[in-house]
Write an enzyme that holds these catalytic residues in place. Structure first.
Site, PDB file in Angstrom:
ATOM      1  CD  GLU A  29      -2.714  -1.417   0.091  1.00  0.00           C
ATOM      2  OE1 GLU A  29      -3.095  -0.403  -0.548  1.00  0.00           O
ATOM      3  OE2 GLU A  29      -3.026  -2.576  -0.240  1.00  0.00           O
ATOM      4  CG  HIS A 168      -7.984  -1.577  -1.816  1.00  0.00           C
ATOM      5  ND1 HIS A 168      -7.226  -1.591  -2.959  1.00  0.00           N
ATOM      6  CD2 HIS A 168      -9.286  -1.566  -2.208  1.00  0.00           C
ATOM      7  CE1 HIS A 168      -8.023  -1.569  -4.006  1.00  0.00           C
ATOM      8  NE2 HIS A 168      -9.282  -1.570  -3.585  1.00  0.00           N
ATOM      9  CG  ASP A 173      -5.106  -6.431  -1.264  1.00  0.00           C
ATOM     10  OD1 ASP A 173      -6.168  -6.824  -0.736  1.00  0.00           O
ATOM     11  OD2 ASP A 173      -4.974  -5.296  -1.768  1.00  0.00           O
TER      12      ASP A 173
END
Length: 578
Positions: A29, A168, A173
């Site tokens: 991220e 997310h 993920d």
């Protein structure tokens, strides 16, 4: 019992089974989409091998800057969550150490790998060259549009029934990408993807007409040798060699083969023949012979004998130098040259040292008085056309040319060195380069010819060498090899065999000599084999570790021959390149 020596082979030839590969599936991220301007805020990674979980890594990362509101809405990561989190350089260093020796997997891998590489660069760390599998790209190839309308991770996780729903956040993920990877591997397995190399190639686009020909490799062995692609009429399309026939031929049906001509060839091919070989030299010679006998149209770099150019002395009362495709077997020759231009350069080098006539008209044994050309006025021709040079003196000039070609190139070297030095001193570098090119073309051709002639004169030669470990691929329980034995007759490879470790080589040598090919004894530059084959044999004989076992005649090149001056040819100063 002697243990077999380990063999170091390349992944390209052996292949790495997927069940033995350790995958690290990673997801990041970030504060935005630019690896150079934005920073990592979270990293999650899953390590698996053979479908089994080995470990996980997850941490928030302090980017050292604020997080845009839209990113907080998307990921749920706030600036307050990152207070006290490790810095990017610490996280990247830990990740690289944790992933050492593994294959990296990511969904839209260029994004994640780009951020990791940029963070490593800012921290002053070298970023390793990982093998990377992109599940997005793999899905585009393995799945149809009916199965998955797009290749977003959320879509694939839903279609392929991932146990983890991507949200997310990095670790979630990464877990979802792991599930997607395992399902995709199940999909491509029945298509013949069994190794890491095949998986990497499969994930790139392969034309359908190429992929459907994969069955042509199914009956080939995992052995070294020569392979021949043939069309429906049995005509050879392409010839090659490999340490592992099956693996190499299968590579033509994957995206690793990017040459358009060979993709076209695969579309035409209807079968693949193979010839097992026991040594690299045997394979190279068999490949060469097949190319020269069958002239496959897709071997673009093939050197067919009829394309070679030779420089010969003509058979006339007043001989001259001429270019020929097929020199007379009892004449004087130099070559072969790959181009007529190279032959012309060597011809110019000889003519600078010897005043041979250069006209193409035939001159009678007793020439009539006439008018000589301008070369006679310049002292570059003895003018036999008008009887200015006695036959015996011209014969001496011709003998000098033969000696320079066959034995000692000193007269040619002397004729060029002084001229070359003067041109360099005068800074006439282009002219000096021309003289050097002529000299190099002649000396290299003379060296090749003298090496080949020395071998061609030997009726029979037997040589042995330690095996090429990179070539032979014995099974772990099979016999190890102690020696490679080659039988050479008049420059032609007449046979090859290998001797098992611990066995006496002499029975194998005797059997090889008794069953080896015969070789013609006609005169000429290549009486028993093509010059290209003789050159392959010479290269092998020049390898370190080769030992001569038997030879019917001494093998020796002229002591004052062209080989002694190959490394002493003059060079043109760099100013020539201005």
């Amino acid at each position: 019992m002697t243990a077999a020596l380990p063999v170091q082979t390349s992944f390209d030839e052996l292949g790495t089974p997927l069940h033995s590969v350790t995958f690290v599936i990673v997801d990041l991220e970030t504060t935005g989409g630019s690896a150079e301007d934005d920073r990592i805020t979270e990293i999650g990674a899953v390590k698996v091998r053979g479908g089994e979980l080995i470990g996980e890594l997850a941490t928030l990362v302090d980017p050292g800057r604020g997080i845009p509101p839209q990113i907080t809405v998307l990921t749920g990561i706030t600036e307050s969550m990152l207070v006290g989190a490790p810095k990017p350089d610490e996280v990247v260093a830990s990740f690289l150490e944790w992933s050492r020796g593994c294959v990296i997997v990511a969904h839209n891998a260029p994004f994640d790998l780009g951020f990791l590489a940029a963070a490593a660069r800012r921290a002053g760390m070298a970023f390793p060259s990982f093998t990377v599998i992109d599940t997005a790209r793999l899905a585009r190839v393995a799945l149809t549009r009916d199965e998955a309308p797009d290749c977003r991770l959320s879509t694939l996780a839903r279609v392929l029934r991932s146990r983890t729903v991507p949200n997310h956040r990095a670790l979630a993920d990464a877990r979802a990408t792991t599930d997607v990877l395992h399902v995709l591997l199940e999909r491509v397995g029945p298509l013949g993807v069994k190794t890491l190399e095949e998986l990497a190639a499969f994930s790139r686009h392969v034309p359908e007409h190429v992929r459907r020909k994969r069955h042509l490799a199914s009956d080939l062995p995992h052995e070294p040798g020569v392979y021949v692609f043939r069309d429906g009429l049995g005509r050879a399309l392409y010839v090659g060699t490999s340490r592992d026939l099956r693996t190499r031929v299968r590579s033509y049906f994957t995206a690793s083969e990017t040459r358009k001509r060979l993709q076209e060839m695969v579309g035409i091919a209807e079968r693949v023949d193979h010839i097992p070989c026991v040594t690299t030299l045997e394979a190279a010679v068999r490949e060469l012979r097949l190319i020269q006998s069958e002239q496959p149209r897709y071997n673009r770099r093939s050197r067919f004998p009829e394309k070679a150019v030779w420089l010969t002395l003509t058979d006339e009362p007043w001989p001259r130098l001429a270019l020929a495709r097929r020199p007379k077997r009892d004449g004087t020759w130099l070559g072969p040259f790959q181009t007529a231009h190279a032959a012309e350069l060597a011809k110019s080098a000889l003519l600078a040292a010897f005043p041979l006539r250069q006209c193409t008209s035939r001159i009678a044994r007793k020439p009539s008085p006439g008018s000589a050309c301008v070369l006679a006025e310049m002292g570059r021709c003895g003018a036999p056309c008008e009887g200015a040079i006695p036959p015996e003196d011209y014969a001496a000039v011709v003998a000098g040319v033969r000696a320079a070609m066959d034995d000692d190139p000193a007269p040619v070297l002397d004729a060029h060195h002084d001229r070359f030095a003067r041109l360099v001193e005068q800074e006439r570098f282009e002219e000096a380069g021309t003289h050097r090119d002529r000299l190099v073309a002649f000396v290299r051709a003379a060296a090749r010819g003298q090496r080949a002639a020395a071998l061609v004169r030997i009726d029979e030669l037997v040589a042995a060498a330690p095996p090429d470990r990179g070539w032979r691929r014995e099974p772990a329980s099979g016999p190890d090899v102690d020696w490679e034995i080659h039988l050479v007759r008049r420059g032609r490879l007449a046979g090859a065999t290998v001797v098992p470790r611990g066995a006496s080589p002499y029975p194998y040598i005797d059997a090889l000599v008794a069953t080896g090919e015969t070789a013609p004894s006609a005169k000429g530059p290549a009486p028993a084999a093509t010059p290209a084959e003789t050159a392959l044999v010479l290269d092998w004989l020049s390898r370190d570790g080769v030992r001569l076992v038997r030879s019917t005649e001494p093998w020796a090149v002229p002591a004052r021959g062209a080989m002694r001056v190959l490394d002493t040819l003059p060079d043109v100063p760099a100013r020539r390149r201005r």
